[in-house]
Structure formats: structure tokens, C-alpha cells
Design a protein around this motif. Sequence first.
Motif, PDB file in Angstrom:
ATOM      1  N   HIS A   1       0.837  -1.204   0.000  1.00 34.25           N
ATOM      2  CA  HIS A   1       0.000   0.000   0.000  1.00 34.25           C
ATOM      3  C   HIS A   1       0.873   1.256   0.000  1.00 34.25           C
ATOM      4  O   HIS A   1       0.588   2.216  -0.731  1.00 34.25           O
ATOM      5  CB  HIS A   1      -0.946   0.006   1.204  1.00 34.25           C
TER       6      HIS A   1
ATOM      7  N   ARG B   1       2.300   1.795  -3.488  1.00 37.94           N
ATOM      8  CA  ARG B   1       1.282   2.276  -4.438  1.00 37.94           C
ATOM      9  C   ARG B   1       0.877   3.715  -4.148  1.00 37.94           C
ATOM     10  O   ARG B   1       0.794   4.543  -5.058  1.00 37.94           O
ATOM     11  CB  ARG B   1       0.055   1.364  -4.393  1.00 37.94           C
ATOM     12  N   GLU B   2       0.612   4.004  -2.897  1.00 41.42           N
ATOM     13  CA  GLU B   2       0.182   5.350  -2.512  1.00 41.42           C
ATOM     14  C   GLU B   2       1.276   6.372  -2.806  1.00 41.42           C
ATOM     15  O   GLU B   2       1.011   7.459  -3.322  1.00 41.42           O
ATOM     16  CB  GLU B   2      -0.173   5.361  -1.027  1.00 41.42           C
TER      17      GLU B   2
ATOM     18  N   SER C   1       3.592   6.187  -5.014  1.00 35.53           N
ATOM     19  CA  SER C   1       3.705   6.349  -6.460  1.00 35.53           C
ATOM     20  C   SER C   1       2.712   7.382  -6.969  1.00 35.53           C
ATOM     21  O   SER C   1       3.072   8.282  -7.740  1.00 35.53           O
ATOM     22  CB  SER C   1       3.470   5.003  -7.155  1.00 35.53           C
ATOM     23  N   GLU C   2       1.487   7.266  -6.534  1.00 35.33           N
ATOM     24  CA  GLU C   2       0.457   8.228  -6.950  1.00 35.33           C
ATOM     25  C   GLU C   2       0.821   9.641  -6.495  1.00 35.33           C
ATOM     26  O   GLU C   2       0.666  10.605  -7.255  1.00 35.33           O
ATOM     27  CB  GLU C   2      -0.902   7.822  -6.375  1.00 35.33           C
TER      28      GLU C   2
ATOM     29  N   LYS D   1       7.077   5.294 -13.452  1.00 36.48           N
ATOM     30  CA  LYS D   1       5.989   4.312 -13.338  1.00 36.48           C
ATOM     31  C   LYS D   1       6.507   2.895 -13.573  1.00 36.48           C
ATOM     32  O   LYS D   1       6.135   1.965 -12.852  1.00 36.48           O
ATOM     33  CB  LYS D   1       4.875   4.622 -14.343  1.00 36.48           C
TER      34      LYS D   1
ATOM     35  N   ARG E   1       8.547   1.768 -10.553  1.00 35.49           N
ATOM     36  CA  ARG E   1       7.693   1.459  -9.404  1.00 35.49           C
ATOM     37  C   ARG E   1       6.887   0.182  -9.632  1.00 35.49           C
ATOM     38  O   ARG E   1       6.729  -0.640  -8.714  1.00 35.49           O
ATOM     39  CB  ARG E   1       6.771   2.640  -9.088  1.00 35.49           C
ATOM     40  N   ASP E   2       6.373  -0.006 -10.842  1.00 30.07           N
ATOM     41  CA  ASP E   2       5.635  -1.236 -11.124  1.00 30.07           C
ATOM     42  C   ASP E   2       6.518  -2.465 -10.912  1.00 30.07           C
ATOM     43  O   ASP E   2       6.078  -3.477 -10.359  1.00 30.07           O
ATOM     44  CB  ASP E   2       5.081  -1.227 -12.556  1.00 30.07           C
TER      45      ASP E   2
ATOM     46  N   ILE F   1       6.969  -2.982  -7.101  1.00 31.89           N
ATOM     47  CA  ILE F   1       5.765  -3.568  -6.500  1.00 31.89           C
ATOM     48  C   ILE F   1       5.675  -5.049  -6.857  1.00 31.89           C
ATOM     49  O   ILE F   1       5.394  -5.887  -5.988  1.00 31.89           O
ATOM     50  CB  ILE F   1       4.504  -2.795  -6.928  1.00 31.89           C
TER      51      ILE F   1
ATOM     52  N   LYS G   1       5.597  -7.866  -3.981  1.00 36.68           N
ATOM     53  CA  LYS G   1       4.359  -8.646  -3.885  1.00 36.68           C
ATOM     54  C   LYS G   1       4.643 -10.146  -3.889  1.00 36.68           C
ATOM     55  O   LYS G   1       3.857 -10.927  -3.349  1.00 36.68           O
ATOM     56  CB  LYS G   1       3.425  -8.319  -5.057  1.00 36.68           C
TER      57      LYS G   1
END
Length: 172
Positions: free
Chosen positions: A30, A33-34, A36-37, A118, A121-122, A125, A129
Motif C-alpha cells: 500500500h 502504491r500510494e 507512487s500516486e 511508473k 515502481r511497477d 511492486i 508482492k
Amino acid sequence: MYTKDLTPSEYNPYYAPFIKMIDGDTTLIHALRESSEEVISFFNDIPSDKLSYRYDVGKWTPKEVLVHLMDTERIFSYRALRFARKDKVNLLGFDQNDFIPPSKADSRSMNSLIEEYKAVRDATIALFKNLDNTMLKEIGTGSGSPMSVRALGFITVGHEKHHVSIIKERYL
């Protein structure tokens, strides 16, 4: 996996302020992801005349800071992978200042930098994960200090928050 689960033995004390920037009840995925945004939105909102601004001689521009964040994330993810796979080699550090000039960050468009961010970061993640709790707790040595896999993930997020804060204070 939460920041509150980390123990001080899992990272060099230098990184404690980065970890403290993250809510202790936030999971690693989380947080990634957060963050990154937030980073994408933040850098997209910087006025174009400030993207290549230096607040002092020898200081990085916001574009260079974004490249620095990607470089650091790649290095920390590489360390996380090596440590998760039980690699016991002491991984050397890197001189962040030496990485900036060859990046030519200021000659790139913000769109290309965000696109690359992006992708980085992808990949980060996806890596985290797919690491189980045992792998996340593995500890290796980087730059002469012990570091857990999970600490590397949280430090990546806190490191971003640190630099965004500096840009807000000194550039905008």
C-alpha cells in the motif's frame, strides 16, 4: 508487513527518519502504491519553470531529484532481490552525486521521466508482492550495514517523502 513490524536491527540508523515518515499501520505494498500516486501527481504539478531550477550551486533540480529517486529505488530493489535470495555478499554503495550528471535529466521531458518512474515502481511492486514473509525478513549487508528486505521497501517510500518535502520547502 507494516513499518511497525520493523526493528532497529533491520537497518542503519541513518534510515530511521525515512521509516518514521510512513504511518506504522500502512502495509508495504500500500505504501509503495500510494507513494507512487503522490510522487507522480507532485512532479506533474511542478511549474515548468521550476523543473530545472537549482536553489543553490551544486544542488539538484527537481528533474534530477526524480532521476535520483529512480536510481535509488533500482539499487534498493536489486539489494532486496539479492538479500531475499540469501546472498551474503556485502553489496557496495554508490555515490549518488556521480549518477546525476550522466543522467541528463534536465534535457528530458517530464512525460518521459514520469513514464520511466511508473515502470520502475511497477517493477518494485511486482518484486515485493512476490516475496513471502520469510524472504521479507532476510537480512543482507549493503554499504557495510545490515538491512532487511522489508526495510529496503519502506526506506524507498520514506526516501521519496523526504525529497518531496525538500522540493516543497526549497524550490516551490
